[in-house]
Design a protein around this motif. Sequence first.
Motif, PDB file in Angstrom:
ATOM      1  N   ARG A  11       0.691  -1.180   0.025  1.00  0.00           N
ATOM      2  CA  ARG A  11       0.014   0.115  -0.043  1.00  0.00           C
ATOM      3  C   ARG A  11       0.745   1.285  -0.177  1.00  0.00           C
ATOM      4  O   ARG A  11       0.521   2.154   0.798  1.00  0.00           O
ATOM      5  CB  ARG A  11      -1.012   0.058   1.477  1.00  0.00           C
ATOM      6  N   THR A  12       2.043   1.305  -0.758  1.00  0.00           N
ATOM      7  CA  THR A  12       2.767   2.335  -0.869  1.00  0.00           C
ATOM      8  C   THR A  12       2.994   2.934  -2.290  1.00  0.00           C
ATOM      9  O   THR A  12       2.921   2.052  -3.151  1.00  0.00           O
ATOM     10  CB  THR A  12       4.187   2.038  -0.227  1.00  0.00           C
ATOM     11  N   VAL A  13       3.180   4.221  -2.303  1.00  0.00           N
ATOM     12  CA  VAL A  13       3.862   4.836  -3.739  1.00  0.00           C
ATOM     13  C   VAL A  13       4.969   5.957  -3.148  1.00  0.00           C
ATOM     14  O   VAL A  13       4.435   6.763  -2.512  1.00  0.00           O
ATOM     15  CB  VAL A  13       2.741   5.367  -4.401  1.00  0.00           C
ATOM     16  N   ASN A  14       5.906   5.992  -3.667  1.00  0.00           N
ATOM     17  CA  ASN A  14       6.978   6.879  -3.430  1.00  0.00           C
ATOM     18  C   ASN A  14       7.878   7.249  -4.315  1.00  0.00           C
ATOM     19  O   ASN A  14       8.230   6.639  -5.457  1.00  0.00           O
ATOM     20  CB  ASN A  14       7.998   6.102  -2.165  1.00  0.00           C
ATOM     21  N   LEU A  15       8.210   8.860  -4.147  1.00  0.00           N
ATOM     22  CA  LEU A  15       9.155   9.201  -5.143  1.00  0.00           C
ATOM     23  C   LEU A  15      10.593   8.975  -4.411  1.00  0.00           C
ATOM     24  O   LEU A  15      10.747   9.282  -3.544  1.00  0.00           O
ATOM     25  CB  LEU A  15       8.843  10.843  -5.193  1.00  0.00           C
ATOM     26  N   GLU A  16      11.377   8.544  -5.278  1.00  0.00           N
ATOM     27  CA  GLU A  16      12.667   7.948  -4.663  1.00  0.00           C
ATOM     28  C   GLU A  16      13.728   9.072  -4.719  1.00  0.00           C
ATOM     29  O   GLU A  16      14.743   9.032  -5.633  1.00  0.00           O
ATOM     30  CB  GLU A  16      13.040   6.689  -5.166  1.00  0.00           C
TER      31      GLU A  16
END
Length: 578
Positions: free
Chosen positions: A515-520
Amino acid sequence: MAARKTPDQLRSARWFAPDDLRSFGHRSRMNQIGYDVAEFAGKPIIGILNTWSDFAQCHAHFKHRVEDVKRGVLQAGGFPVELPAISLSESTVKPTTMLYRNFLAMETEELIRSQPVDGVVLMGGCDKTTPGLILGATSAGVPAIFVPAGPQLRGNWHGKTLGSGSDAWKYWDERRAGNLSDKDWEEMQTGLNRSYGVCMTMGTASTMTGLADVLGMSLPGASSIPAPDSSHVRMCSAAGRRAVDMVWEDLTPTRIMTRGAFQNAINVAMAMGCSTNAVIHILAMARRAGHAIGLEDFDAASRKVPVIANIRPSGEKYLMEDFYYAGGLLGLMSRLTAHLDLGQVTASGKTWKEALDGATVYNDDVIRPLDNPIYKEGALALLKGNIAPDGCVIKPSACDPRFLKHKGKALVFDSYEDLKKNINREDLDVTQDTVLVLRNAGPQGGPGMPEWGMLPIPTKLVKLGVRDMVRLSDARMSGTSYGACILHVAPEAYVGGPLALVKTGDIIALDVEARTVNLEISDAEMEKRRAALRPPAPRYERGYGWMFSRHIKQANEGCDFDFLETAFGKPVPEPAIH
């Protein structure tokens, strides 16, 4: 059950009953229309809020159905009055009907409050009319019953069954790829939408009429009836009859739409393969009714309730007409009883336990058993991360499984105009692993959060056979659409949310299971970019848009106006009559 009202307790009696000059004028003006006092005095006056218009294709039959509702009201000893309300045609209203959902809610509330009506029948169906009408009726506080427009008939083209919206997106890609002729495309245009009624896929319209049904605001099962079916005519007259008794019983929306009712709706939404738009509308409706429903309630439901309605776009074969023949909403709910509070009351005055007595499923492929779902979890997943600290949504049941865990380089578009200008370029630096990003398309940025979130696959990839890729935006998407689209990013870019800080070439990581979405990028780089951010120019300088932009809440809070939510103030008192 509360004691039944008496005629002198009717709300309309304040306008018509007193022996004074003002009430004399009210009665006289009714005489002017042609009504005798005996026709309305001492009877529940039922306002019928009709969202018909010549632009409202899905509501084309409402001009006739309103007469069926009136017939039912008269049969039950009430007095019907038609009150036209703004009609929000999903296909023609620009920039988006979502800009005007709250406008309809305000109009509904004030039509009810300002006129001598004791109860209302709400006639809606096309996407935003259902939540708009129910939001307004909830705040107005009089007994209300919702009449759903019903789904249209199946589409047909060259012997193939077509689903509105879903197949338009599908075959548009085939046309762009050169696999469909102009003649085929024109023939499909006339075969896609063959009758009045809402989209017959499990889009936003069928999702929201179904959830209004589960909330208890319709006669149980009414949402499944196809618009052209004679059962729809009978349902309308039955709703008119029931509206009269609801007035005598003082069965108001807040008595029906309890927290338990909303939990039922969220669980059924997951099993239906619901539209992503359900999240925004249910959040707004719950908050209007005074319940602290949040994104976490949807995610908890998605972890335990599988998708069992095999209806496009989550399913591959069936449409709403098939769903009705297979047992409809009642059949679906009969398989979900372990996940439902059956003690919740409906507009019929009966509980769901009573309403589901005898309900069954007639086709196990259309409405699957729980142990044979089309998707093992619920239709939606709610994600969070540094790019969406307040959350966003994806519909994993309708996307390519390969993208449920994915990393890719961002390709950023700052506006829909930017997207349209560049998406078809043959020299576009893009692969199937790229994450397409659209920003400034949220509640304020759109404005109104248009359905731009199903970003088109770049033409150069379409020609190579690519039909899905990860797309991320602060916009919404049509409930009839499909694909790995991450939507409703909150806060939106236009108000300075982290989406505004993404640059083309950045790596975006998606993990639906986690359940994650990230800008690296590092926190330091994030802050550096934030410091350089400049606020955009205002969208509106006057009018309704000006008000909208100053009071609209973000997607994770339902996009209601802050001044309309129940928590922000006491109920508005009844108007003084002088």
